[in-house]
Design an enzyme around this catalytic site. Structure first.
Site, PDB file in Angstrom:
ATOM      1  N   LYS A  16       0.826  -1.214   0.000  1.00 45.92           N
ATOM      2  CA  LYS A  16       0.000   0.000   0.000  1.00 45.92           C
ATOM      3  C   LYS A  16       0.859   1.263   0.000  1.00 45.92           C
ATOM      4  CE  LYS A  16      -2.461  -0.914   3.663  1.00 45.92           C
ATOM      5  NZ  LYS A  16      -1.808  -2.211   4.019  1.00 45.92           N
ATOM      6  N   ARG A  92     -10.362   0.606   9.493  1.00 44.53           N
ATOM      7  CA  ARG A  92      -9.881  -0.693   9.952  1.00 44.53           C
ATOM      8  C   ARG A  92     -11.021  -1.611  10.402  1.00 44.53           C
ATOM      9  NH1 ARG A  92      -4.408  -1.110  10.699  1.00 44.53           N
ATOM     10  NH2 ARG A  92      -3.210   0.824  10.637  1.00 44.53           N
ATOM     11  N   ARG A 126      11.943  -8.534   5.819  1.00 50.34           N
ATOM     12  CA  ARG A 126      12.312  -7.124   5.971  1.00 50.34           C
ATOM     13  C   ARG A 126      13.413  -6.962   7.009  1.00 50.34           C
ATOM     14  NH1 ARG A 126       6.869  -3.498   6.257  1.00 50.34           N
ATOM     15  NH2 ARG A 126       6.765  -4.472   8.314  1.00 50.34           N
ATOM     16  N   ARG A 159      12.737  -6.328  12.879  1.00 49.95           N
ATOM     17  CA  ARG A 159      11.860  -5.775  13.907  1.00 49.95           C
ATOM     18  C   ARG A 159      11.095  -6.893  14.598  1.00 49.95           C
ATOM     19  NH1 ARG A 159       8.380  -1.067  11.169  1.00 49.95           N
ATOM     20  NH2 ARG A 159       7.219  -2.952  10.609  1.00 49.95           N
ATOM     21  N   ARG A 170      -0.635 -10.740  12.960  1.00 51.09           N
ATOM     22  CA  ARG A 170      -1.063  -9.467  12.373  1.00 51.09           C
ATOM     23  C   ARG A 170      -2.006  -9.701  11.194  1.00 51.09           C
ATOM     24  NH1 ARG A 170       4.256  -6.652  10.668  1.00 51.09           N
ATOM     25  NH2 ARG A 170       2.829  -5.103   9.795  1.00 51.09           N
TER      26      ARG A 170
END
Length: 215
Positions: A16, A92, A126, A159, A170
């Site tokens: 996004k 959301r 990532r 992270r 998530r």
């Protein structure tokens, strides 16, 4: 053509941010995200909402979830100040989607669709520099030297929210909360589905064509 109002939906890792940047560059609209809007309005007076704190910053500084009614007001302010926008990260949940219907008119609602395992691979790969914050990916955009930032020589770290267990949770939360939002627009035949699995340029070509068709 006036600047369009675009809602971009998609799970974490769908791209996004990348596609929002393309929309901003192509159409000259504002990129409105919940996080940025909250940070820009930490001191906003919300005493009239009868919530725990008088500013959004009160919730943020306490590490508490900002209530929907506060987020709604901040998004409303951000959209009113924008001359066209791409909205990313909101709504959301279904209540937020219904509120959004009341405060603005959307020209395009696009959903970036990416298979679950592809999302897991993207997110768990990532890496971020712990010195300068530059982002990398072990497969798609690796550094010249493994584990070392090209820009500053800092250490690249993963992270905590990019571990596989956290990523899958998530994605489950996204599915649970946001599927009703997707259904909300799909039932009204307002939803444009975009294949988000390809290269960013390929995704942008399809998304750009869809926007042009709608506006």
């Amino acid at each position: 053509m006036s600047q369009p109002n675009i809602l971009l939906l998609g799970p974490p890792g769908a791209g996004k941010g990348t596609q929002s940047s393309n929309i901003v560059e192509e159409y000259g609209v504002d990129h409105v995200t919940t996080g940025d809007a909250l940070r820009s309005n930490k001191g906003m007076d919300i005493s009239d909402l009868d919530v725990e704190y008088d500013t959004p910053g009160g919730f943020m500084d306490a590490g508490e979830l900002v209530p929907d009614e506060v987020v709604n007001e901040i998004v409303k302010t951000a959209l009113q100040e924008a001359d066209g926008y791409v909205l990313d990260g909101y709504p959301r949940n279904l209540d937020q989607a219904k509120y959004l219907d009341e405060i603005t008119e959307l020209d395009v609602v696009a959903l970036l669709e990416v298979p679950r395992e592809e999302l897991v691979e993207r997110l768990t790969g990532r890496r971020i520099c712990d010195e300068c914050g530059t982002n990398y990916h072990v497969e798609f955009s690796p550094p010249e030297e493994a584990g070392v930032c090209d820009k500053c020589g800092g250490e690249l770290i993963q992270r905590d929210d990019d571990t596989e267990e956290t990523v899958r949770e998530r994605l489950n939360v996204f599915d649970e909360n946001t599927q009703p939002v997707i259904d909300h627009y799909d039932i009204r035949d307002d939803l444009v589905r975009i294949d988000g699995e390809g290269a960013p340029d390929e995704v942008w070509e399809e998304l750009h064509a869809a926007i042009e068709d709608e506006v």
